[in-house]
Design an enzyme around this catalytic site. Structure first.
Site: not given
Ligand code: AGP
Length: 594
Positions: A2, A27, A71, A97-98, A467, A471, A474, A490, A589
C-alpha cells in the site's frame, strides 16, 4: 504494501494527494481513496485505479488531507474496504500500510464498547481506537491507541478540528517532505518529488505531529530530532519521459545505471575498498539472502564470487531462511533488496544479526528500513524504479556483485584491471542490445501466441533463465519456467511439443557444446527453439527456429547483455498481449508482508 500520502499547507490538498497516489501505485493498486478536512471530513474512495478516481471524484475543498492506494490483505478490493477508514462519527480518518495482527481481538472489544464497523479491514480498528481515546488531546490519543496495536502499522491520521496530521511509522517506510508553509508525508520519495527535495526519514516506532509550519517527532514518549536529507533523484527520473511505459524507460536507462553504480564504487578509476564494509578476512565463505528478482541477482552473484574468489557462496530465498536457515554464529552475510522494505528479507537480516552476523545490505533506497538494520549499506544507483517488474535495479545489483567480487578477488593485478575495464565497457554493450530492439519486437509477436514457455541456461546464465521466465510470467501472464538446461530432460521433457517454445541462452563459453546438445534434444521433441546467441554465431541458425543476437562479451559478463534482451522480449510480448505492463495484476512492488 500500500502507498500512503498526506498533505497539510496552504494549497488545495486534493490534486496533490491524487498526483502523489498515482506515483505510489506501484505499491498496490486494487483500490484507492482520499479524505480532505474542511470543517467536516470528506471521503472519496473506490475499487478503481487512481486515474479513474481522479476523473470521478467530486471537487473536495480543503488544505489538509490524506490518501491511500491499496494492496488488499484483509477484505477483498471494494469501495467499502478501500482506505481512508473512519471512526463512528466520521471525524477521524486513517490510512494504513501494514497489518494489525491483533485486529480481531481489538475489533471484538470495540464492538462490545458500542463501536460500529462497516468494512472487513484490520485498518478500521485504528480509527475506532483513536476515537476511543480522543478527548481533545491528539498526542495522548495516538499514543494510547498505538500502545494497544500489534503488527505493522505505518499510518496517517486526519482529525476534524485538528490543524495538520498525525503519523506513526512501524515497519513500513514513511518520509516527511519539508516545504515552505506546507509539509508532506509519503511512503516514498517519487510521490512528493514534484514539490520538495528536502525530507526527513522517520524511524521505526516514531510518532509525528505535522502542521504546515511545524514537525514534532516523538520516540518512546520523548521528543527527538530527525536529520534532514536532500534527495538526489530528480523529477525527470520518476516520469515516463515520452516512453509508453515506465518499464520500457527503465530497461533503456540501464547503460546509465551501470555507469552510475560503478561510479559509486570507484574513485579515480580504482575500486574504493571500504565500499562493501568487509575485509579480505571476511571472505572465507558467504551467505546471501534475497527474494524474487533480487534472489536471482544473488544467484548470479554466487557464480561470480565463486569464480573470482574461489570461496563457497550459499544463496537462499529469505522467506525459506527465516524458517529453516541454520547458520554458524558470527560471519558476514549479504542481504540484497532493491526496495529496502521486503518483509521476508528484513526478517532474515534481523535473524542473522541476532546470531552475531555482520549484515551488509545492498539496496537502492536511501533511508530504507534495510539500511537501518544493516551493519553497513551499499547503495545501488538505479534511480527510482516505478514499474512493478524489476529491471534496472537487477542490473544495478549485478554491478554491485561484480564490483564486490573484483574488489576482493586474489587474481593478479593485470587480470583484475583488465576485467574491470571490460566491465566498464558494459554500458556500450547493453546499448547495442537496446539498439536491436526492433528485431526483438518481431520475436515477441511470435512468442505472444503461446501459453507455456521454458527458459534454459547453464552456469551464471541459469539464474538469467530464471529471471527471464519471471519477467515474462509477471507482465505477460504467459506461464514460463526457468530451468538449468541439463535438468530439462529429467521430467519437463514430458511437456515439450509444438505448442511449448524453449528459449535457450547460448553464450560462447564452456557451456556452449552442452547447450547445443540440449537444443538438439529439444528440437527432436518438436518444441520451437529461440536461441539467445552471440553475434557472429552462424552455426546456431541452422539448429533453431529463431535467433536473438547479443554482443560478444567476456563469459563472466554474459548475464549483463542476455538479461536486457530477455527484458525487452518480455516487455514486447506483454505489450502485444495488451497487458497492464507497469502494474501487473495481484502484485505490488514493495512486499511488506510475510
Ligand atoms: C520482480 O520483478 C518483482 N518486482 C519481485 O520479484 C521483487 O524482486 C521482489 O519482491 C523482491 O523485492 P526487493 O528487491 O525489494 O526485495
Amino acid at each position: 504494501m500500500c502507498g500512503i500520502i498526506g498533505y497539510t499547507g496552504e494549497k488545495q490538498a486534493q490534486p496533490i494527494l491524487l498526483n502523489g497516489l498515482a506515483k505510489l501505485e506501484y505499491r498496490g493498486y486494487d483500490s484507492c481513496g482520499i479524505a480532505i478536512a474542511a470543517g467536516d471530513i470528506a471521503v472519496y474512495k473506490d475499487a478503481v485505479r487512481v486515474e479513474a478516481l481522479k476523473k470521478a471524484s467530486p471537487k473536495l475543498t480543503g488544505t489538509s488531507g490524506i490518501g491511500h492506494t491499496r494492496w488488499a490483505t484483509h477484505g477483498a478490493p471494494s469501495q467499502i474496504n478501500a482506505h481512508p477508514h473512519l471512526d463512528c462519527n466520521g471525524e477521524i480518518a486513517v490510512v494504513h500500510n501494514g497489518v494489525i495482527n491483533n485486529y480481531q481481538e481489538l475489533r471484538n472489544r470495540l464492538i462490545e464498547e458500542g463501536h460500529t464497523f462497516v468494512s472487513e479491514t484490520d485498518t478500521e480498528v485504528i480509527a475506532h481506537l483513536i476515537e476511543k481515546y480522543y478527548g481533545g488531546n491528539l498526542e495522548e490519543a495516538i499514543e494510547s491507541a498505538v500502545a494497544e496495536m500489534e503488527g505493522s502499522y505505518t499510518i496517517i491520521v486526519l482529525i476534524k478540528g485538528e490543524s495538520g496530521l498525525a503519523v506513526v511509522r512501524k515497519e513500513s517506510p514513511l518520509i516527511i517532505g519539508l516545504g515552505d508553509k506546507e509539509n508532506f508525508v509519503s511512503s516514498d520519495v517519487p510521490a512528493i518529488l514534484d514539490y520538495t527535495d528536502r525530507v526527513i526519514y522517520l524511524e521505526d516506532g516514531d510518532i509525528g505531529f505535522i502542521t504546515r509550519n511545524s514537525i514534532k517527532v516523538k520516540s518512546a514518549g520523548k521528543e527527538v530530532k530527525r536529520e534532514e536529507h536532500k534527495i538526489l533523484w530528480n523529477v525527470e527520473e520518476a516520469q515516463k519521459s515520452g516512453y509508453e511505459h515506465f518499464l520500457l524507460k527503465e530497461i533503456h536507462e540501464q547503460p546509465k545505471v551501470i555507469r552510475n553504480t560503478l561510479g559509486e564504487y570507484t574513485r579515480e578509476a580504482e575500486p574504493v575498498t571500504d565500499t562493501f564494509g568487509m575485509e579480505s578476512a571476511d571472505m572465507e565463505s558467504m551467505l546471501i539472502l534475497a527474494c524474487g528478482t533480487s534472489y536471482y541477482a544473488s544467484l548470479v552473484g554466487k557464480y561470480i564470487i565463486e569464480e573470482l574468489l574461489r570461496i563457497p557462496v550459499r544463496v537462499e530465498p529469505a522467506s525459506e531462511f527465516n524458517y529453516f536457515g541454520h547458520t554458524l554464529a558470527g560471519g558476514v552475510s549479504l542481504a540484497i533488496l532493491q526496495s529496502g522494505e521486503t518483509a521476508d528479507t528484513l526478517r532474515a537480516m534481523k535473524k542473522l544479526k541476532e546470531s552475531g552476523h555482520k549484515v551488509i545490505a545492498i539496496t537502492n533506497v536511501v533511508g530504507s528500513t534495510a539500511s537501518r538494520i544493516a551493519s553497513h549499506t551499499v547503495y545501488t544507483r538505479a534511480g527510482p524504479e516505478i514499474s512493478v517488474a524489476a529491471t534496472k535495479t537487477f542490473m544495478a545489483q549485478l554491478m554491485a556483485l561484480y564490483w564486490l567480487a573484483l574488489s576482493f578477488s586474489r587474481l593478479g593485478t593485470r587480470k583484475l584491471s583488465s576485467l574491470r575495464n571490460e566491465l566498464r565497457q558494459m554500458p556500450g554493450k547493453v546499448q547495442q542490445v537496446l539498439d536491436g530492439e526492433e528485431s526483438i519486437v518481431e520475436h515477441a509477436r511470435y512468442l505472444s501466441r503461446f501459453e507455456n514457455v521454458f527458459f534454459i541456461g547453464r552456469g551464471m546464465n541459469y539464474p538469467i533463465a530464471l529471471e527471464g521466465a519471471l519477467k515474462l510470467k509477471e507482465i505477460s501472464y504467459i506461464h514460463a519456467e526457468g530451468y538449468a538446461a541439463g535438468e530439462l530432460k529429467h521430467g519437463p521433457f514430458a511437456l515439450l511439443g509444438t505448442d511449448t517454445p524453449v528459449i535457450a541462452i547460448v553464450p560462447g563459453d564452456n557451456t556452449y557444446e552442452a547447450m547445443l546438445t540440449n537444443i538438439k534434444e529439444i528440437k527432436a521433441r518438436g518444441s520451437p527453439v529461440i536461441a539467445l546467441a552471440e553475434e557472429g554465431n552462424e552455426t546456431i541458425e541452422e539448429l533453431v527456429d529463431r535467433v536473438i543476437t547479443v554482443p560478444r562479451v567476456n563469459p563472466l559478463f554474459t548475464p549483463v547483455v542476455n538479461i536486457v534482451a530477455l527484458q525487452l522480449l518480455a516487455y514486447h510480448t506483454a505489450r502485444e498481449r495488451g497487458c497492464s505492463i507497469d502494474y501487473p495484476r495481484n502484485l505490488a512492488k514493495s512486499v511488506t508482508v510475510e
